[in-house]
Design a protein around this motif. Structure first.
Motif, PDB file in Angstrom:
ATOM      1  N   GLY A   1     -50.766  -2.774  15.953  1.00 25.16           N
ATOM      2  CA  GLY A   1     -50.469  -1.719  15.280  1.00 25.16           C
ATOM      3  C   GLY A   1     -50.059  -0.499  15.665  1.00 25.16           C
ATOM      4  N   ARG A   2     -49.783  -0.052  16.875  1.00 20.45           N
ATOM      5  CA  ARG A   2     -49.603   0.815  17.575  1.00 20.45           C
ATOM      6  C   ARG A   2     -47.882   0.691  17.873  1.00 20.45           C
ATOM      7  NH1 ARG A   2     -53.212   3.894  20.972  1.00 20.45           N
ATOM      8  NH2 ARG A   2     -52.023   5.360  20.005  1.00 20.45           N
ATOM      9  N   LEU A   3     -47.269   1.828  18.129  1.00 25.75           N
ATOM     10  CA  LEU A   3     -45.644   2.520  18.953  1.00 25.75           C
ATOM     11  C   LEU A   3     -45.763   2.185  20.404  1.00 25.75           C
ATOM     12  CD1 LEU A   3     -44.498   5.951  17.171  1.00 25.75           C
ATOM     13  CD2 LEU A   3     -44.476   3.500  16.812  1.00 25.75           C
ATOM     14  N   ASP A   4     -44.808   0.954  20.155  1.00 28.45           N
ATOM     15  CA  ASP A   4     -45.351   0.414  21.989  1.00 28.45           C
ATOM     16  C   ASP A   4     -44.433   1.367  23.001  1.00 28.45           C
ATOM     17  OD1 ASP A   4     -45.386  -1.365  24.136  1.00 28.45           O
ATOM     18  OD2 ASP A   4     -45.823  -2.837  23.468  1.00 28.45           O
ATOM     19  N   LEU A   5     -44.625   2.693  22.851  1.00 28.62           N
ATOM     20  CA  LEU A   5     -43.961   3.795  23.590  1.00 28.62           C
ATOM     21  C   LEU A   5     -44.075   3.217  25.002  1.00 28.62           C
ATOM     22  CD1 LEU A   5     -43.906   6.720  21.113  1.00 28.62           C
ATOM     23  CD2 LEU A   5     -42.184   5.173  21.772  1.00 28.62           C
ATOM     24  N   GLY A   6     -43.644   3.695  26.332  1.00 25.90           N
ATOM     25  CA  GLY A   6     -43.384   4.081  27.731  1.00 25.90           C
ATOM     26  C   GLY A   6     -44.160   4.687  27.538  1.00 25.90           C
ATOM     27  N   PRO A   7     -45.407   5.478  29.326  1.00 26.07           N
ATOM     28  CA  PRO A   7     -45.910   6.088  29.190  1.00 26.07           C
ATOM     29  C   PRO A   7     -45.255   7.607  28.356  1.00 26.07           C
ATOM     30  CG  PRO A   7     -44.973   5.466  31.188  1.00 26.07           C
ATOM     31  CD  PRO A   7     -44.541   4.682  29.890  1.00 26.07           C
ATOM     32  N   TRP A   8     -44.216   8.522  28.886  1.00 23.27           N
ATOM     33  CA  TRP A   8     -43.654   9.738  29.140  1.00 23.27           C
ATOM     34  C   TRP A   8     -42.901   9.806  27.086  1.00 23.27           C
ATOM     35  CZ3 TRP A   8     -46.853  13.008  29.855  1.00 23.27           C
ATOM     36  CH2 TRP A   8     -47.316  12.802  31.958  1.00 23.27           C
ATOM     37  N   GLU A   9     -42.802   8.743  26.684  1.00 22.00           N
ATOM     38  CA  GLU A   9     -41.334   8.741  25.293  1.00 22.00           C
ATOM     39  C   GLU A   9     -42.052   8.960  24.549  1.00 22.00           C
ATOM     40  OE1 GLU A   9     -38.266   4.654  26.481  1.00 22.00           O
ATOM     41  OE2 GLU A   9     -40.539   4.389  25.127  1.00 22.00           O
ATOM     42  N   GLN A  10     -41.464  10.198  23.805  1.00 15.41           N
ATOM     43  CA  GLN A  10     -41.328  10.794  23.058  1.00 15.41           C
ATOM     44  C   GLN A  10     -40.955  10.961  21.456  1.00 15.41           C
ATOM     45  OE1 GLN A  10     -45.198  12.578  21.057  1.00 15.41           O
ATOM     46  NE2 GLN A  10     -45.841  10.285  22.847  1.00 15.41           N
ATOM     47  N   ILE A  11     -40.551  10.754  20.780  1.00 14.81           N
ATOM     48  CA  ILE A  11     -39.749  10.527  19.651  1.00 14.81           C
ATOM     49  C   ILE A  11     -39.287  12.004  18.603  1.00 14.81           C
ATOM     50  CG2 ILE A  11     -38.782   9.364  17.046  1.00 14.81           C
ATOM     51  CD1 ILE A  11     -41.194   7.423  17.766  1.00 14.81           C
ATOM     52  N   PHE A  12     -38.639  12.235  18.540  1.00 12.21           N
ATOM     53  CA  PHE A  12     -37.951  13.538  18.780  1.00 12.21           C
ATOM     54  C   PHE A  12     -36.278  13.723  17.085  1.00 12.21           C
ATOM     55  CE2 PHE A  12     -39.562  13.948  22.533  1.00 12.21           C
ATOM     56  CZ  PHE A  12     -40.438  15.402  22.424  1.00 12.21           C
ATOM     57  N   TYR A  13     -36.900  14.713  16.625  1.00 15.44           N
ATOM     58  CA  TYR A  13     -35.834  14.957  15.143  1.00 15.44           C
ATOM     59  C   TYR A  13     -34.991  15.870  16.035  1.00 15.44           C
ATOM     60  CZ  TYR A  13     -33.671  16.746  11.104  1.00 15.44           C
ATOM     61  OH  TYR A  13     -32.446  17.496  10.075  1.00 15.44           O
ATOM     62  N   GLY A  14     -33.833  15.460  16.527  1.00 17.71           N
ATOM     63  CA  GLY A  14     -32.801  17.154  16.541  1.00 17.71           C
ATOM     64  C   GLY A  14     -32.145  17.177  15.280  1.00 17.71           C
ATOM     65  N   GLU A  15     -31.674  18.524  15.567  1.00 20.95           N
ATOM     66  CA  GLU A  15     -31.351  19.407  14.546  1.00 20.95           C
ATOM     67  C   GLU A  15     -30.489  20.314  15.036  1.00 20.95           C
ATOM     68  OE1 GLU A  15     -30.082  19.641  11.667  1.00 20.95           O
ATOM     69  OE2 GLU A  15     -31.474  19.666  10.327  1.00 20.95           O
ATOM     70  N   PHE A  16     -28.911  19.679  14.474  1.00 16.94           N
ATOM     71  CA  PHE A  16     -28.038  20.961  15.381  1.00 16.94           C
ATOM     72  C   PHE A  16     -26.584  21.330  14.267  1.00 16.94           C
ATOM     73  CE2 PHE A  16     -28.686  16.568  17.280  1.00 16.94           C
ATOM     74  CZ  PHE A  16     -28.845  17.320  18.332  1.00 16.94           C
ATOM     75  N   ASP A  17     -27.418  21.227  12.497  1.00 15.79           N
ATOM     76  CA  ASP A  17     -26.973  22.496  11.685  1.00 15.79           C
ATOM     77  C   ASP A  17     -28.568  22.991  10.863  1.00 15.79           C
ATOM     78  OD1 ASP A  17     -25.005  23.585  10.730  1.00 15.79           O
ATOM     79  OD2 ASP A  17     -24.432  22.467   8.898  1.00 15.79           O
ATOM     80  N   GLY A  18     -29.296  23.487  10.906  1.00 17.44           N
ATOM     81  CA  GLY A  18     -30.858  23.478  10.420  1.00 17.44           C
ATOM     82  C   GLY A  18     -30.461  24.617   9.222  1.00 17.44           C
ATOM     83  N   ARG A  19     -31.839  25.083   9.052  1.00 12.41           N
ATOM     84  CA  ARG A  19     -31.472  25.931   7.763  1.00 12.41           C
ATOM     85  C   ARG A  19     -31.735  25.617   6.689  1.00 12.41           C
ATOM     86  NH1 ARG A  19     -28.445  30.412  11.580  1.00 12.41           N
ATOM     87  NH2 ARG A  19     -27.127  28.749  11.385  1.00 12.41           N
ATOM     88  N   ARG A  20     -31.811  24.204   6.280  1.00 19.38           N
ATOM     89  CA  ARG A  20     -31.438  23.652   4.221  1.00 19.38           C
ATOM     90  C   ARG A  20     -32.436  22.338   4.794  1.00 19.38           C
ATOM     91  NH1 ARG A  20     -26.693  19.798   5.091  1.00 19.38           N
ATOM     92  NH2 ARG A  20     -25.602  20.040   7.056  1.00 19.38           N
ATOM     93  N   ARG A  21     -32.958  21.503   4.021  1.00 16.96           N
ATOM     94  CA  ARG A  21     -33.563  20.391   4.208  1.00 16.96           C
ATOM     95  C   ARG A  21     -32.184  19.755   4.202  1.00 16.96           C
ATOM     96  NH1 ARG A  21     -37.926  19.100   1.107  1.00 16.96           N
ATOM     97  NH2 ARG A  21     -37.303  18.040  -0.584  1.00 16.96           N
ATOM     98  N   LYS A  22     -33.348  18.751   5.159  1.00 18.79           N
ATOM     99  CA  LYS A  22     -32.468  17.381   5.684  1.00 18.79           C
ATOM    100  C   LYS A  22     -33.321  16.183   5.884  1.00 18.79           C
ATOM    101  CE  LYS A  22     -29.548  18.255   8.564  1.00 18.79           C
ATOM    102  NZ  LYS A  22     -28.322  19.386   9.402  1.00 18.79           N
TER     103      LYS A  22
END
Ligand code: ZN
Length: 138
Positions: A108-129
């Motif tokens: 029931g849990r994310l099986d990530l490595g010890p320092w792994e985190q999931i990111f949203y990377g925005e490169f053309d923001g300032r609008r709804r995505k």
């Protein structure tokens, strides 16, 4: 097999931004009820990424500096894509940082490595995505 779909929406105040979305992905996994399976997390836009790395501000600035060297935003006239728009660099940055991640779900849990985190990377923001979260398993 269960499946569950959820969209996460973003509207960043800056053109480029990295947002740790691990808590929202964990929440979607909880909502799905899936105990053993996989979760796919992908940007639904061609100028944004989803990637896994360390949640460390120095590293995030290093990514931004490195990406800006690889694909500088200015001058926008250097890109053939920029006819009537100015986001060619964002398409290139997204390609380097990737479209999606797949993470195992164990007990029931994310099986990530010890320092792994999931990111949203925005490169053309300032609008709804948005980002798609798709959970499958049982
Ligand atoms: Zn474009």
């Amino acid at each position: 097999m269960k499946s569950y779909r959820k969209e996460l929406w973003f509207n960043t105040p800056t053109r480029v931004a990295f947002i740790n979305i691990t808590p929202q992905v964990e929440e979607a996994v909880r909502e799905s009820g899936v105990k053993e399976g996989l979760v796919l997390v992908n940007a639904m836009h061609i100028t944004a990424s989803v990637f896994i790395n360390d949640d460390e501000s120095g590293l995030h600035q290093d990514f931004k500096d490195w990406l800006e060297k690889l694909a500088p935003h200015e001058p926008v006239s250097q890109y053939r894509h920029n006819v009537g728009e100015d986001n060619a660099d964002a398409h290139l940055k997204r390609q380097i940082m990737g479209r999606e991640v797949v993470v195992a779900i164990t007990d029931g849990r994310l099986d990530l490595g010890p320092w792994e985190q999931i990111f949203y990377g925005e490169f053309d923001g300032r609008r709804r995505k948005r980002v798609l979260v798709k959970v499958i398993g049982e």
